[in-house]
Write an enzyme that holds these catalytic residues in place. Structure first.
Site, PDB file in Angstrom:
ATOM      1  N   ASP A   1      20.697 -28.198  31.496  1.00 42.28           N
ATOM      2  CA  ASP A   1      21.878 -28.347  30.663  1.00 42.28           C
ATOM      3  C   ASP A   1      22.910 -27.365  30.346  1.00 42.28           C
ATOM      4  O   ASP A   1      22.515 -26.038  30.049  1.00 42.28           O
ATOM      5  CB  ASP A   1      21.671 -29.437  29.669  1.00 42.28           C
ATOM      6  CG  ASP A   1      22.733 -29.561  28.719  1.00 42.28           C
ATOM      7  OD1 ASP A   1      23.787 -30.268  29.412  1.00 42.28           O
ATOM      8  OD2 ASP A   1      22.793 -29.463  27.409  1.00 42.28           O
TER       9      ASP A   1
ATOM     10  N   HIS B   1      23.003 -32.912  33.078  1.00 38.11           N
ATOM     11  CA  HIS B   1      24.472 -32.766  32.673  1.00 38.11           C
ATOM     12  C   HIS B   1      25.267 -32.994  34.004  1.00 38.11           C
ATOM     13  O   HIS B   1      25.344 -32.064  34.777  1.00 38.11           O
ATOM     14  CB  HIS B   1      24.638 -31.096  32.327  1.00 38.11           C
ATOM     15  CG  HIS B   1      26.075 -30.781  31.948  1.00 38.11           C
ATOM     16  ND1 HIS B   1      26.560 -30.387  30.795  1.00 38.11           N
ATOM     17  CD2 HIS B   1      27.166 -30.578  32.845  1.00 38.11           C
ATOM     18  CE1 HIS B   1      27.835 -30.262  30.900  1.00 38.11           C
ATOM     19  NE2 HIS B   1      28.314 -30.280  32.190  1.00 38.11           N
TER      20      HIS B   1
ATOM     21  N   HIS C   1      24.797 -37.156  27.610  1.00 39.79           N
ATOM     22  CA  HIS C   1      26.039 -37.155  27.248  1.00 39.79           C
ATOM     23  C   HIS C   1      27.098 -37.894  27.995  1.00 39.79           C
ATOM     24  O   HIS C   1      27.990 -37.195  28.410  1.00 39.79           O
ATOM     25  CB  HIS C   1      26.619 -35.906  26.651  1.00 39.79           C
ATOM     26  CG  HIS C   1      26.373 -34.476  27.689  1.00 39.79           C
ATOM     27  ND1 HIS C   1      26.736 -34.526  28.875  1.00 39.79           N
ATOM     28  CD2 HIS C   1      25.890 -33.443  27.290  1.00 39.79           C
ATOM     29  CE1 HIS C   1      26.434 -33.635  29.454  1.00 39.79           C
ATOM     30  NE2 HIS C   1      25.835 -32.812  28.425  1.00 39.79           N
TER      31      HIS C   1
ATOM     32  N   ASP D   1      24.068 -34.340  21.168  1.00 35.67           N
ATOM     33  CA  ASP D   1      24.442 -32.931  21.955  1.00 35.67           C
ATOM     34  C   ASP D   1      24.860 -32.041  20.710  1.00 35.67           C
ATOM     35  O   ASP D   1      25.994 -31.251  21.023  1.00 35.67           O
ATOM     36  CB  ASP D   1      25.698 -33.245  22.715  1.00 35.67           C
ATOM     37  CG  ASP D   1      26.003 -32.144  23.751  1.00 35.67           C
ATOM     38  OD1 ASP D   1      25.084 -30.985  23.710  1.00 35.67           O
ATOM     39  OD2 ASP D   1      26.926 -32.220  24.390  1.00 35.67           O
TER      40      ASP D   1
END
Ligand SMILES: [Zn+2]
Length: 439
Positions: free
Chosen positions: A153, A180, A233, A309
């Site tokens: 990430d 990610h 996310h 996050d």
């Protein structure tokens, strides 16, 4: 020591419970859930009718910054922020300095967490050594040291081959790979969502397709390997479409959405404060069609988890031109009021669904012991006051960093208290909580 909670609404999606029950905590465990439980020498905590007792909230996407960036956050300050936000456990990302790609770093983080003795910490290890995208990290070592997932990430896993190997290797230990999602070539040096707002502000854009390509690649690798692929996310409507299709096809994919992505759009880059670096994150705030797609996915079950996050940055690092500022905002202490106000009060989901997204499902995804009020489960509890007015005040955040775009926002949904392993680790001074001594 026994403690009996009574008078409040108890919600435990794992057991299909939603109603006015008593909850008995026996030492470090849940002892019983039922009506009119005997006091039997227990300390009694009288909850108000509008207070909600639920399994402790779990945030699976947190940057604690220690080791290496203690000016932004430490494990201790991050956990103080977590418990104030209602979280009894967090999973922390490996992009520290050094990167958490070996057992020594994992042990260091767990040592700091034990010393802080607030929320539980579940480290996430790196996919590749140094998160450099070249050699796979020793995933067996990370797993036995206590890591619960792997990710690079901050960046996508460098190649499809590395992602394939990561899914195969992590799969041997029952761990998901958290991605990610981003196509680096398409992202280029973008700093904002590509669209009208970025164009009018003169900012370099990155389109939603940049994220969705990462999602599609991961879905294909999950199908190829049978591994568990988790989208971090998520922000773009094309991404949620890809996840929805993959789930329909029976591929092992899950996803999370952060509160800022179901609340804000790229309009926030323009007002109230133009070029506010607290609206700069990656993935970026997108246009309303994307934000609405996140809301739809949360409501229809496509989205599995709400994760913050939480990305603390020092004031001086954010107090620069938009182009030069680092990506990210703090999120642990604003997640509950944003979820209550924007999801529950707005009529998009029920409170039990919110708790499922913030406790039950995160625990299932990472195979953590919490997320339930089953008898014998660890007594990790959160007490919420969904109707409590909350005013976000950046200066009062427990996090060492104050980088939030929600400063001054008037919301509803407070955290009354947080308990970990039967021990009270946070009580909100602004909320009423009555504790009667054993009698
Ligand atoms: Zn990320």
């Amino acid at each position: 020591m026994k403690r009996l909670f009574r008078g409040g609404r108890v919600i435990d999606p794992a057991n299909g419970i939603d109603g006015f029950f008593d909850v008995l905590v026996d030492g470090e465990r849940i002892g019983a859930v039922g009506r009119d439980l005997p006091v039997d020498g227990a300390e009694v905590v009288e909850l108000a009718r509008d207070q909600v007792l639920c399994p402790g909230l779990i945030d699976i996407h947190v940057h604690l910054r220690e080791p290496g960036q203690e000016h932004k956050e430490t494990v201790a300050t991050g956990l103080a922020s977590a418990v104030a936000g209602g979280f009894t456990a967090v999973a922390c990302m490996p992009n520290t300095t050094p990167v958490n790609d070996n057992a020594n770093v994992t042990a260091y983080i767990l040592g700091k967490a034990a010393a802080a003795s607030l929320a539980r910490v579940y480290p996430i290890g790196a996919v590749s050594r140094g998160s450099k995208g070249e050699l796979l990290a020793d995933i067996a070592e990370l797993h036995s040291a206590g890591c619960v997932a792997i990710t690079d990430d901050g960046h996508p896993t460098a190649t499809a081959l590395l992602l394939r190997r990561a899914l195969e290797y992590a799969g041997m230990f029952g761990m998901p790979v958290i991605e990610h999602c981003e196509d680096s070539s398409l992202k280029g040096d973008g700093v904002a969502h590509e669209g009208f707002t970025a164009a009018t502000l003169g900012l370099r854009g990155m389109p939603g397709a940049c994220e969705a390509m990462g999602v599609e690649r991961g879905v294909l690798m999950a199908e190829l390997t049978g591994g568990a692929f988790h989208v971090a996310h998520m922000s773009a409507r094309a991404s949620i479409r890809a996840v929805r299709k993959a789930k329909e096809a029976g591929i092992r994919v899950t996803c999370e959405v952060a509160p800022h992505h179901f609340t804000l759009t790229d309009e926030s880059l323009r007002s109230p404060i133009p070029y506010d670096t607290n609206t700069k994150m990656n993935p970026p705030l997108r246009e309303s069609a994307d934000r609405d797609a996140m809301l739809d996915g949360i409501a229809d079950g496509t989205v599995d988890v709400i994760a913050t996050d939480h990305a603390p940055h020092h004031y001086d690092e954010k107090n620069v031109e938009f182009d030069r500022a680092p990506f990210g905002i703090v999120g642990l202490e604003t997640a509950v009021p944003l979820a209550v106000t924007r999801l529950v009060d707005a009529g998009r989901i029920t409170l039990p669904r919110m708790i499922e997204l913030m406790s039950t499902n995160p625990a299932r995804l990472l195979k953590l012991p919490g997320g339930t009020l089953s008898v014998g489960a660890p007594a990790d509890l959160t007490i919420l006051a969904p109707e409590m007015p909350v005013r976000i005040d950046a200066r009062r955040l427990r996090s060492r960093s104050k980088n939030t775009p929600f400063d001054g926002w008037e919301l509803r949904g407070g955290v009354v208290a947080t308990m970990v392993n039967g021990r009270t680790v946070y009580v909100n001074d602004d909320a009423a909580l009555r504790i009667n001594q054993p009698g």
